[in-house]
Scaffold this motif. Structure first.
Motif, mmCIF file in Angstrom:
data_model
loop_
_atom_site.group_PDB
_atom_site.id
_atom_site.type_symbol
_atom_site.label_atom_id
_atom_site.label_comp_id
_atom_site.label_asym_id
_atom_site.label_seq_id
_atom_site.Cartn_x
_atom_site.Cartn_y
_atom_site.Cartn_z
ATOM 1 N N GLY A 164 -71.658 -53.975 -55.008
ATOM 2 C CA GLY A 164 -71.058 -52.684 -54.708
ATOM 3 C C GLY A 164 -70.231 -52.763 -53.447
ATOM 4 N N ASP A 165 -69.269 -51.863 -53.306
ATOM 5 C CA ASP A 165 -68.396 -51.798 -52.131
ATOM 6 C C ASP A 165 -67.719 -53.142 -51.856
ATOM 7 N N CYS A 166 -67.116 -53.695 -52.891
ATOM 8 C CA CYS A 166 -66.427 -54.979 -52.763
ATOM 9 C C CYS A 166 -65.486 -55.138 -53.949
ATOM 10 N N ALA A 167 -64.697 -56.197 -53.902
ATOM 11 C CA ALA A 167 -63.937 -56.600 -55.076
ATOM 12 C C ALA A 167 -64.806 -57.527 -55.914
ATOM 13 N N PHE A 168 -64.348 -57.863 -57.125
ATOM 14 C CA PHE A 168 -65.040 -58.903 -57.899
ATOM 15 C C PHE A 168 -64.029 -59.713 -58.696
ATOM 16 N N HIS A 169 -64.405 -60.972 -58.890
ATOM 17 C CA HIS A 169 -63.584 -61.931 -59.638
ATOM 18 C C HIS A 169 -64.547 -62.741 -60.493
ATOM 19 N N ALA A 170 -64.523 -62.511 -61.802
ATOM 20 C CA ALA A 170 -65.432 -63.187 -62.728
ATOM 21 C C ALA A 170 -64.668 -64.210 -63.548
ATOM 22 N N GLU A 171 -65.346 -65.303 -63.882
ATOM 23 C CA GLU A 171 -64.754 -66.339 -64.719
ATOM 24 C C GLU A 171 -65.553 -66.447 -66.011
ATOM 25 N N ILE A 172 -64.840 -66.436 -67.126
ATOM 26 C CA ILE A 172 -65.433 -66.381 -68.467
ATOM 27 C C ILE A 172 -64.803 -67.463 -69.333
ATOM 28 N N ILE A 173 -65.618 -68.106 -70.170
ATOM 29 C CA ILE A 173 -65.083 -68.984 -71.216
ATOM 30 C C ILE A 173 -65.476 -68.409 -72.572
ATOM 31 N N VAL A 174 -64.500 -68.318 -73.456
ATOM 32 C CA VAL A 174 -64.733 -67.765 -74.795
ATOM 33 C C VAL A 174 -65.103 -68.919 -75.717
ATOM 34 N N THR A 175 -66.401 -69.102 -75.942
ATOM 35 C CA THR A 175 -66.906 -70.207 -76.749
ATOM 36 C C THR A 175 -66.961 -69.805 -78.226
ATOM 37 N N ALA A 176 -67.328 -70.766 -79.062
ATOM 38 C CA ALA A 176 -67.494 -70.465 -80.484
ATOM 39 C C ALA A 176 -68.612 -69.460 -80.711
#
Length: 394
Positions: free
Chosen positions: A256-268
């Motif tokens: 909370g009270d921050c930015a966010f940067h998420a990394e995702i891989i779209v697997t089978a």
């Protein structure tokens, strides 16, 4: 949207490197008196600030002391993970808005992150934390190759290796260990599929996803990012699944009270979360690409959060933006030609640099940022400019 209106409004920015310059410039545009904390008195952001504190960005006590002296109304840093611990400590000590120290620890330690996300049943690759070759061998016994090894507490692709077979495991462990402050290494399932990042802002527990970014990397063995494009070209259903996973992760980590940067891989098997940071995305994603593609001022939004104002995350435009990085030496004299190309926003070429293997983001040798009516147009423009920069003089 509330903005600073007089010189008494003060903002402390942790870091004065080129990465932080867009934040310093934006804060000044918004009327803030800016101080920076950095161990390098020659860092480019120092000359742009009203005050400078010579202290490491990861020195929690030092940054807190600087904050007490400057008495800011808010504290920020952009695009980097470990200084978030100092930010959380200083914000807590001064009673300012910011993520909790526990949430930041969970977002900057990949082992703690995996534990918290597993408990919340967030879709993840299998992940183990080890501190020795013997432990690494034990947890990987019977696991299929390839697999990923990386430090538990680093960033920028430092120490990351794709391990193809048993023969490379010991050296991969040592390489990851060399970039780990805690002496802990992550061993993780290798996931195949398109990779994206997700950018957004948290105001309290109000968590807003602003953009999804498609990525290009070097691939094995280090997976250094060579390009980003917005908006993502994944299907609407895939984007919905990704947004659901990210919201689950944010809640699990109590960000909370921050930015966010998420990394995702779209697997089978569907999208899986690689990791999530309590910060704005680096590589010009939030400083340039998001504003160009959506009209959302991510840095301004983060500043608003830091001083207690709800950020404006309304999308005003729908365009394309892209950044591409040089992985081999470009020709600086070609830069003016590249800058003159329609749609090119920014060109930078590192001069006097010999070719070297790209094992982390610090090995990249320049970049081009472009915009267009669509993401395809922006990406094509950026790639054409990179091609031009790589041409040798006749």
């Amino acid at each position: 949207m509330t903005r600073a209106s007089d010189s008494a409004s003060r903002l402390l920015i942790i870091g004065a490197s080129a990465l932080q310059v867009p934040a310093i410039e934006r804060a000044r545009e918004l009327g803030y008196q800016v101080a920076v904390a950095d161990r390098d008195p020659e860092a480019p952001g120092v000359a742009l600030a009203s005050a400078f504190y010579e202290v490491s960005t990861i020195d929690e006590d030092g940054v807190t002391a600087a904050a007490r002296d400057f008495a800011p109304h808010g504290i920020i840093t952009i695009g980097t993970d470990m200084p978030m611990r100092a930010l959380a400590a200083a914000a807590e000590a001064l009673g300012l808005r910011g993520p909790s120290r526990r949430a930041v620890y969970n977002a900057t330690d990949k082992g703690a992150m995996a534990e918290a996300l597993r408990a919340a049943r967030v879709a993840l690759p299998w992940t183990e934390v080890v501190t020795s070759v013997a432990e690494m061998r034990a947890v990987t016994a019977g696991r299929p190759h390839p697999l990923i090894m990386k430090p538990a507490d680093s960033s920028g692709s430092r120490g990351v290796t794709l391990v193809e077979s048993e023969e490379g495991m010991d050296s991969a462990f040592e390489y990851a260990l060399s970039s780990s402050r805690s002496g802990r290494v992550i061993v993780q399932e290798y996931m195949r599929g398109p990779e994206v990042s997700v950018e957004g802002l948290c105001f309290g527990d109000e968590r807003t996803i602003v953009a999804i970014t498609d990525k290009i990397t070097t691939g094995a063995p280090s997976f250094v990012e060579l390009g980003h494009s917005q908006p993502s070209q994944l299907s609407g259903e895939r984007r919905r699944q990704i947004e659901e996973i990210v919201q689950e992760a944010l809640a699990a980590l109590e960000l909370g009270d921050c930015a966010f940067h998420a990394e995702i891989i779209v697997t089978a098997d569907g999208p899986k979360l690689v990791e999530i940071g309590a910060r704005l995305g680096g590589d010009f994603i939030t400083s340039h690409l998001v504003p160009l593609s959506t009209g959302v001022d991510m840095i301004g939004g983060l500043i608003d959060i830091a001083v207690g104002t709800r950020p404006d995350t309304a999308q005003r435009i729908r365009r394309g933006s892209a950044v591409r990085f040089l992985k081999s030496p470009g020709t600086p004299s070609r830069a003016p030609e590249a800058r003159a190309m329609a749609g090119v926003v920014l060109v930078a070429v590192v001069e006097g640099t010999n070719a070297r293997a790209v094992r982390s983001s610090t090995d990249r040798l320049g970049h081009v940022i472009a915009e267009g009516d669509t993401v395809t147009t922006a990406s094509t423009t950026a790639e054409a400019a990179i091609t031009l920069l790589l041409k040798r003089e006749p």
